[in-house]
Scaffold this motif. Sequence first.
Motif, PDB file in Angstrom:
ATOM      1  N   VAL A 211       0.772  -1.169  -0.054  1.00 26.63           N
ATOM      2  CA  VAL A 211       0.079  -0.035  -0.160  1.00 26.63           C
ATOM      3  C   VAL A 211       0.971   1.456   0.006  1.00 26.63           C
ATOM      4  O   VAL A 211       1.481   1.545   1.047  1.00 26.63           O
ATOM      5  N   PRO A 212       1.182   1.785  -1.118  1.00 27.81           N
ATOM      6  CA  PRO A 212       2.006   2.942  -1.288  1.00 27.81           C
ATOM      7  C   PRO A 212       1.440   4.379  -0.989  1.00 27.81           C
ATOM      8  O   PRO A 212       0.554   4.508  -1.498  1.00 27.81           O
ATOM      9  N   THR A 213       2.102   5.274  -0.536  1.00 28.09           N
ATOM     10  CA  THR A 213       1.743   6.415  -0.200  1.00 28.09           C
ATOM     11  C   THR A 213       1.566   7.058  -1.692  1.00 28.09           C
ATOM     12  O   THR A 213       0.687   8.035  -1.581  1.00 28.09           O
ATOM     13  N   GLU A 214       2.300   6.799  -2.637  1.00 25.14           N
ATOM     14  CA  GLU A 214       2.348   7.736  -3.521  1.00 25.14           C
ATOM     15  C   GLU A 214       1.064   7.631  -4.593  1.00 25.14           C
ATOM     16  O   GLU A 214       0.560   8.319  -5.132  1.00 25.14           O
ATOM     17  N   THR A 215       0.364   6.432  -4.527  1.00 25.62           N
ATOM     18  CA  THR A 215      -0.686   6.340  -5.177  1.00 25.62           C
ATOM     19  C   THR A 215      -2.094   6.176  -4.449  1.00 25.62           C
ATOM     20  O   THR A 215      -3.249   6.252  -4.977  1.00 25.62           O
ATOM     21  N   LEU A 216      -1.920   5.815  -3.010  1.00 24.00           N
ATOM     22  CA  LEU A 216      -3.066   5.702  -2.238  1.00 24.00           C
ATOM     23  C   LEU A 216      -4.037   6.844  -2.412  1.00 24.00           C
ATOM     24  O   LEU A 216      -3.699   8.054  -2.385  1.00 24.00           O
ATOM     25  N   GLU A 217      -5.484   6.641  -2.572  1.00 21.45           N
ATOM     26  CA  GLU A 217      -6.462   7.683  -2.627  1.00 21.45           C
ATOM     27  C   GLU A 217      -6.686   8.447  -1.418  1.00 21.45           C
ATOM     28  O   GLU A 217      -6.813   9.620  -1.392  1.00 21.45           O
ATOM     29  N   SER A 218      -6.680   7.802  -0.351  1.00 24.06           N
ATOM     30  CA  SER A 218      -6.875   8.629   1.056  1.00 24.06           C
ATOM     31  C   SER A 218      -6.455   7.708   2.393  1.00 24.06           C
ATOM     32  O   SER A 218      -6.264   6.381   1.884  1.00 24.06           O
ATOM     33  N   ILE A 219      -6.178   8.186   3.260  1.00 22.30           N
ATOM     34  CA  ILE A 219      -5.935   7.471   4.263  1.00 22.30           C
ATOM     35  C   ILE A 219      -6.975   6.556   4.939  1.00 22.30           C
ATOM     36  O   ILE A 219      -6.645   5.438   5.385  1.00 22.30           O
ATOM     37  N   GLU A 220      -8.122   7.092   4.522  1.00 18.97           N
ATOM     38  CA  GLU A 220      -9.668   6.076   4.855  1.00 18.97           C
ATOM     39  C   GLU A 220      -9.236   4.922   4.204  1.00 18.97           C
ATOM     40  O   GLU A 220      -9.720   3.689   5.010  1.00 18.97           O
ATOM     41  N   GLU A 221      -9.070   4.804   2.887  1.00 13.00           N
ATOM     42  CA  GLU A 221      -8.793   3.582   2.111  1.00 13.00           C
ATOM     43  C   GLU A 221      -7.839   2.863   2.986  1.00 13.00           C
ATOM     44  O   GLU A 221      -7.996   1.501   2.841  1.00 13.00           O
ATOM     45  N   MET A 222      -6.924   3.233   3.230  1.00 16.60           N
ATOM     46  CA  MET A 222      -5.599   2.374   3.901  1.00 16.60           C
ATOM     47  C   MET A 222      -6.342   1.865   5.309  1.00 16.60           C
ATOM     48  O   MET A 222      -6.034   0.764   5.499  1.00 16.60           O
ATOM     49  N   GLU A 223      -7.039   2.536   6.130  1.00 18.70           N
ATOM     50  CA  GLU A 223      -7.517   2.176   7.551  1.00 18.70           C
ATOM     51  C   GLU A 223      -8.748   0.871   7.213  1.00 18.70           C
ATOM     52  O   GLU A 223      -8.690   0.004   7.780  1.00 18.70           O
ATOM     53  N   LYS A 224      -9.379   1.058   5.871  1.00 20.14           N
ATOM     54  CA  LYS A 224     -10.289  -0.058   5.375  1.00 20.14           C
ATOM     55  C   LYS A 224      -9.715  -1.304   5.186  1.00 20.14           C
ATOM     56  O   LYS A 224     -10.008  -2.327   5.535  1.00 20.14           O
ATOM     57  N   ILE A 225      -8.420  -1.095   4.639  1.00 19.96           N
ATOM     58  CA  ILE A 225      -7.549  -2.418   4.158  1.00 19.96           C
ATOM     59  C   ILE A 225      -7.169  -3.055   5.264  1.00 19.96           C
ATOM     60  O   ILE A 225      -7.172  -4.327   5.577  1.00 19.96           O
ATOM     61  N   PHE A 226      -6.791  -2.126   6.718  1.00 20.11           N
ATOM     62  CA  PHE A 226      -6.348  -2.849   7.690  1.00 20.11           C
ATOM     63  C   PHE A 226      -7.411  -3.389   8.693  1.00 20.11           C
ATOM     64  O   PHE A 226      -7.269  -4.358   9.069  1.00 20.11           O
ATOM     65  N   GLU A 227      -8.640  -3.007   8.423  1.00 14.70           N
ATOM     66  CA  GLU A 227      -9.741  -3.350   9.005  1.00 14.70           C
ATOM     67  C   GLU A 227     -10.244  -4.668   8.409  1.00 14.70           C
ATOM     68  O   GLU A 227     -10.689  -5.705   9.108  1.00 14.70           O
ATOM     69  N   LYS A 228      -9.761  -4.986   7.239  1.00 15.21           N
ATOM     70  CA  LYS A 228     -10.802  -6.075   6.285  1.00 15.21           C
ATOM     71  C   LYS A 228      -9.606  -7.301   6.146  1.00 15.21           C
ATOM     72  O   LYS A 228     -10.313  -8.332   6.162  1.00 15.21           O
ATOM     73  N   TYR A 229      -8.123  -7.157   6.138  1.00 19.33           N
ATOM     74  CA  TYR A 229      -7.356  -8.107   5.961  1.00 19.33           C
ATOM     75  C   TYR A 229      -6.148  -8.367   6.962  1.00 19.33           C
ATOM     76  O   TYR A 229      -5.909  -7.418   7.710  1.00 19.33           O
TER      77      TYR A 229
END
Length: 229
Positions: A105-123
């Motif tokens: 999950v790279p900061t360069e392309t990530l849409e938002s911090i919220e999307e990263m948080e969703k990834i950590f919640e789900k996987y």
Amino acid sequence: MIKKIPVIDLKQHQAVSGKSGMRDTYQPLKTIFAPSANPVEIAQGLKLNGADEMYIADLDLIESQGHNINDIKMVNTIIPVMFDGGVKNCEAFEFYLDYAYKVIVPTETLESIEEMEKIFEKYPKERIVVSIDTKNNELLAKNFDMSLSEFKEILIKLNPNEIILLDITGVGTEKGYNKKLLEEFSELKEKLIIGGGLNKDSLGELESLGIKKVLIGTSLHSGEVKLLD
């Protein structure tokens, strides 16, 4: 011994090499591990030399100019792949899980911090690697404006298993690691994988600082650095 994770970048089904993230100047990779720039041949050569994990960035996918994901899937059957396909959101992360054993999950392309948080919640954390992409000692993020210290606070809360600290300006230069950047994230050093321009000398220094893993491309493929030394 510090663990060296071999790096290749893919473009149009070939491994390529370049410097400082200037992707339009990349050339087919010359490596001691294979007679060609074919990623499957390189993976086979790396495995014979003791590699048990490798990092692959799909430059076509990151730049929305096609993809090399079938090549990634083939390599992943030879050596487990830590894959950078320019994840933007949770949906893309889920898709890439079918192609590699860890997805970056790279900061360069990530849409938002919220999307990263969703990834950590789900996987499971075992399959997630966060990449702190930096350029000129600043966070490289196309879709959100944040300082390195602000992003660090978010990471401390999310508590990932592995965090790549990537100095893009150093890629391919073999100039050594970025001391200032490492100091910024010193409290997370147990989790850090250092990448970008590492050379033989920097490996010993990083090991003495308590770094356990590094990403290594140019100096490994040239033979200057040995995989298991």
